[in-house]
Design a protein around this motif. Structure first.
Motif, mmCIF file in Angstrom:
data_model
loop_
_atom_site.group_PDB
_atom_site.id
_atom_site.type_symbol
_atom_site.label_atom_id
_atom_site.label_comp_id
_atom_site.label_asym_id
_atom_site.label_seq_id
_atom_site.Cartn_x
_atom_site.Cartn_y
_atom_site.Cartn_z
ATOM 1 N N LEU A 1 0.820 -1.207 0.000
ATOM 2 C CA LEU A 1 0.000 0.000 0.000
ATOM 3 C C LEU A 1 0.853 1.256 0.000
ATOM 4 C CD1 LEU A 1 -2.559 1.685 0.352
ATOM 5 C CD2 LEU A 1 -2.538 1.085 2.786
ATOM 6 N N LEU A 2 1.788 1.351 0.939
ATOM 7 C CA LEU A 2 2.582 2.569 1.050
ATOM 8 C C LEU A 2 3.449 2.776 -0.190
ATOM 9 C CD1 LEU A 2 3.231 4.979 2.872
ATOM 10 C CD2 LEU A 2 5.128 3.645 3.821
ATOM 11 N N LYS A 3 4.032 1.701 -0.712
ATOM 12 C CA LYS A 3 4.839 1.821 -1.924
ATOM 13 C C LYS A 3 4.020 2.401 -3.068
ATOM 14 C CE LYS A 3 7.799 -0.741 -5.132
ATOM 15 N NZ LYS A 3 7.189 -0.174 -6.351
ATOM 16 N N THR A 4 2.788 1.922 -3.223
ATOM 17 C CA THR A 4 1.950 2.399 -4.324
ATOM 18 C C THR A 4 1.542 3.853 -4.123
ATOM 19 O OG1 THR A 4 1.105 0.136 -4.527
ATOM 20 C CG2 THR A 4 -0.043 1.852 -5.757
ATOM 21 N N LEU A 5 1.260 4.240 -2.895
ATOM 22 C CA LEU A 5 0.939 5.642 -2.626
ATOM 23 C C LEU A 5 2.096 6.549 -3.032
ATOM 24 C CD1 LEU A 5 -0.778 5.355 0.882
ATOM 25 C CD2 LEU A 5 -1.901 5.723 -1.318
ATOM 26 N N TYR A 6 3.332 6.110 -2.741
ATOM 27 C CA TYR A 6 4.505 6.890 -3.168
ATOM 28 C C TYR A 6 4.696 6.818 -4.680
ATOM 29 C CZ TYR A 6 6.295 8.157 1.444
ATOM 30 O OH TYR A 6 6.465 8.722 2.682
ATOM 31 N N ASP A 7 4.497 5.633 -5.257
ATOM 32 C CA ASP A 7 4.641 5.490 -6.711
ATOM 33 C C ASP A 7 3.688 6.420 -7.457
ATOM 34 O OD1 ASP A 7 6.574 3.562 -6.346
ATOM 35 O OD2 ASP A 7 5.258 1.858 -6.816
ATOM 36 N N GLU A 8 2.488 6.560 -6.926
ATOM 37 C CA GLU A 8 1.469 7.406 -7.573
ATOM 38 C C GLU A 8 1.611 8.876 -7.184
ATOM 39 O OE1 GLU A 8 -0.528 6.532 -9.873
ATOM 40 O OE2 GLU A 8 -0.369 4.350 -9.778
ATOM 41 N N LYS A 9 2.581 9.170 -6.313
ATOM 42 C CA LYS A 9 2.887 10.551 -5.905
ATOM 43 C C LYS A 9 1.689 11.256 -5.265
ATOM 44 C CE LYS A 9 6.503 11.162 -9.397
ATOM 45 N NZ LYS A 9 6.582 9.720 -9.747
ATOM 46 N N ILE A 10 1.034 10.536 -4.341
ATOM 47 C CA ILE A 10 -0.147 11.126 -3.707
ATOM 48 C C ILE A 10 -0.042 11.187 -2.182
ATOM 49 C CG2 ILE A 10 -1.763 10.614 -5.577
ATOM 50 C CD1 ILE A 10 -2.632 8.121 -4.062
ATOM 51 N N VAL A 11 1.092 10.838 -1.608
ATOM 52 C CA VAL A 11 1.226 10.883 -0.148
ATOM 53 C C VAL A 11 1.057 12.306 0.369
ATOM 54 C CG1 VAL A 11 2.806 10.562 1.794
ATOM 55 C CG2 VAL A 11 2.633 8.802 0.031
ATOM 56 N N GLU A 12 1.840 13.225 -0.158
ATOM 57 C CA GLU A 12 1.757 14.623 0.295
ATOM 58 C C GLU A 12 0.417 15.246 -0.065
ATOM 59 O OE1 GLU A 12 5.049 16.964 -0.927
ATOM 60 O OE2 GLU A 12 6.552 15.624 -0.041
ATOM 61 N N LEU A 13 -0.137 14.857 -1.207
ATOM 62 C CA LEU A 13 -1.423 15.414 -1.625
ATOM 63 C C LEU A 13 -2.548 14.984 -0.690
ATOM 64 C CD1 LEU A 13 -3.121 17.005 -3.652
ATOM 65 C CD2 LEU A 13 -3.224 14.944 -5.076
ATOM 66 N N ILE A 14 -2.560 13.721 -0.298
ATOM 67 C CA ILE A 14 -3.567 13.260 0.661
ATOM 68 C C ILE A 14 -3.422 14.018 1.976
ATOM 69 C CG2 ILE A 14 -4.339 11.306 2.071
ATOM 70 C CD1 ILE A 14 -3.620 9.483 -0.290
ATOM 71 N N ARG A 15 -2.171 14.166 2.432
ATOM 72 C CA ARG A 15 -1.927 14.912 3.673
ATOM 73 C C ARG A 15 -2.471 16.341 3.561
ATOM 74 N NH1 ARG A 15 3.502 15.328 3.661
ATOM 75 N NH2 ARG A 15 3.699 13.158 4.356
ATOM 76 N N GLU A 16 -2.218 16.984 2.460
ATOM 77 C CA GLU A 16 -2.667 18.362 2.245
ATOM 78 C C GLU A 16 -4.187 18.448 2.239
ATOM 79 O OE1 GLU A 16 -2.889 22.423 1.196
ATOM 80 O OE2 GLU A 16 -1.180 21.268 1.967
ATOM 81 N N ARG A 17 -4.829 17.549 1.523
ATOM 82 C CA ARG A 17 -6.285 17.623 1.397
ATOM 83 C C ARG A 17 -6.983 17.318 2.724
ATOM 84 N NH1 ARG A 17 -10.155 16.609 -2.643
ATOM 85 N NH2 ARG A 17 -10.654 18.645 -1.765
ATOM 86 N N VAL A 18 -6.421 16.382 3.491
ATOM 87 C CA VAL A 18 -7.055 16.003 4.761
ATOM 88 C C VAL A 18 -6.791 17.043 5.841
ATOM 89 C CG1 VAL A 18 -7.110 14.270 6.589
ATOM 90 C CG2 VAL A 18 -7.013 13.550 4.196
ATOM 91 N N THR A 19 -5.558 17.516 5.936
ATOM 92 C CA THR A 19 -5.216 18.422 7.040
ATOM 93 C C THR A 19 -5.593 19.868 6.771
ATOM 94 O OG1 THR A 19 -2.961 18.669 6.180
ATOM 95 C CG2 THR A 19 -3.329 16.963 7.830
ATOM 96 N N ASN A 20 -5.578 20.293 5.517
ATOM 97 C CA ASN A 20 -5.828 21.703 5.207
ATOM 98 C C ASN A 20 -7.138 21.970 4.480
ATOM 99 O OD1 ASN A 20 -3.349 22.416 6.362
ATOM 100 N ND2 ASN A 20 -2.262 22.165 4.432
ATOM 101 N N GLU A 21 -7.729 20.939 3.897
ATOM 102 C CA GLU A 21 -8.959 21.137 3.129
ATOM 103 C C GLU A 21 -10.138 20.359 3.693
ATOM 104 O OE1 GLU A 21 -8.418 20.861 -1.135
ATOM 105 O OE2 GLU A 21 -6.289 21.333 -0.940
ATOM 106 N N ASN A 22 -9.944 19.755 4.863
ATOM 107 C CA ASN A 22 -11.030 19.109 5.611
ATOM 108 C C ASN A 22 -11.672 17.929 4.891
ATOM 109 O OD1 ASN A 22 -10.597 21.225 7.453
ATOM 110 N ND2 ASN A 22 -12.159 22.501 6.481
ATOM 111 N N VAL A 23 -10.933 17.259 4.018
ATOM 112 C CA VAL A 23 -11.464 16.076 3.348
ATOM 113 C C VAL A 23 -11.461 14.910 4.343
ATOM 114 C CG1 VAL A 23 -11.054 14.379 1.521
ATOM 115 C CG2 VAL A 23 -10.750 16.812 1.063
#
Length: 237
Positions: free
Chosen positions: A93-115
Motif C-alpha cells: 500500500l505505502l509503496k503504491t501511494l509513493y509510486d502514484e505521488k499522492i502521499v503529500e497530496l492526501i496529507r494536504e487535502r485532509v489536514t488543510n482542506e477538511n477532506v
C-alpha cells in the motif's frame, strides 16, 4: 479541521465487510459527501476489492470509485469528497501511494482542506507517523517507512493481548512494540484491538467501537483505554 476515522479491522468475526463499523462511517461522513474515493492498493486484485467496498458503501447510501479506475491518481485525490484506504499489505500500500505521488497530496487535502479520511487496518497504518509497527510482511519495498503523517504517533491494528494459555514461544505483540520503543525517537503506539476505532476531529481524539485499546509510550507501562475515552493528548506529541 482534520477528520479521521481509523478502524482496526474491516471484518469482525461473525459479521460481513465493514458491518461492525457502518454506523460509525455514516455518522462520520458529512451530508455533503455523495461519493467516496477508495484506494485498493493494499491487495493485488484491485477490481474485486473495489467491488467489495462499493457494495458496502452503496448499502450505506454512498457512491464509491476505485482510485485505479481514474486516469490519474493525483487528479482523483484532488477531486475527492472523502478518501477511504482499505486493508491488506501495508508495504504494498505505502509503496503504491509513493509510486502514484499522492502521499503529500492526501496529507494536504485532509489536514488543510477538511477532506474526511477513513482507514482500515493497513489504511489506518499509513495514516500515522510510520508503518514501523505494522503486522505485515515486507513483500515489497516502499522508498521509506514514513507514512502520510495525519497523526504524530503509530497504530498497531488487530492488536492481540498475550494469551497466558498459549504454547507459542515467539514474541507477543506487546514485546514487539517494546522492541520498537528501544529506540529513543520512536513515538507512542496505540494498539487497537479488533472492533476498535479512533475518531479524530481537529485536536480531539476519541476511542470508539466495540473493544478497547492499549497505549504504549516509551519508558512507561502500557495503559488501557475503553470506548469513549479521550486520547486527545496523543495529537500533541
Amino acid at each position: 479541521m482534520r477528520r479521521l476515522l481509523l478502524i482496526s479491522n474491516s471484518t469482525l468475526h461473525g459479521s460481513g465487510y465493514l458491518d461492525h463499523c457502518k454506523e460509525q462511517i455514516k455518522s462520520f461522513l458529512s451530508s455533503s459527501v455523495q461519493k467516496v474515493l477508495f484506494a485498493p492498493y493494499a491487495l493485488h486484485d484491485r477490481d474485486a476489492y473495489t467491488k467489495l467496498a462499493r457494495t458496502a458503501f452503496n448499502e450505506m447510501g454512498y457512491d464509491l470509485d476505485g482510485i485505479h479506475e481514474h486516469k490519474s491518481a493525483v487528479e482523483a485525490v484532488k477531486a475527492a469528497q472523502a478518501i477511504f484506504i482499505g486493508g491488506g499489505n501495508t508495504f504494498r500500500l505505502l509503496k503504491t501511494l509513493y509510486d502514484e505521488k499522492i502521499v503529500e497530496l492526501i496529507r494536504e487535502r485532509v489536514t488543510n482542506e477538511n477532506v474526511p479520511y477513513i482507514g482500515s487496518s493497513a489504511g489506518t497504518n499509513v495514516a500515522t507517523h510510520s508503518i514501523n509497527t505494522t503486522n505485515d510482511m515486507p513483500i515489497v519495498h516502499p522508498p521509506t517507512f514514513d507514512a502520510i503523517g495525519l497523526v504524530p504517533f503509530n497504530i498497531n491494528p488487530h492488536y492481540l493481548d498475550p494469551d497466558p494459555n498459549s504454547k507459542h514461544m515467539g514474541e507477543t505483540r506487546e514485546a514487539r512494540i517494546k522492541q520498537y520503543h528501544e529506540y529513543e525517537t520512536s513515538p507512542p503506539v496505540l494498539g487497537l484491538r479488533e472492533g476498535c476505532i479512533l475518531l479524530v476531529e481537529g485536536d480531539k481524539a476519541t476511542l470508539k467501537g466495540k473493544t478497547g485499546a492499549r497505549l504504549f509510550v516509551r519508558g512507561k507501562e502500557p495503559v488501557e483505554y475503553q470506548p469513549d475515552d479521550d486520547l486527545s493528548a496523543l495529537l500533541s506529541n
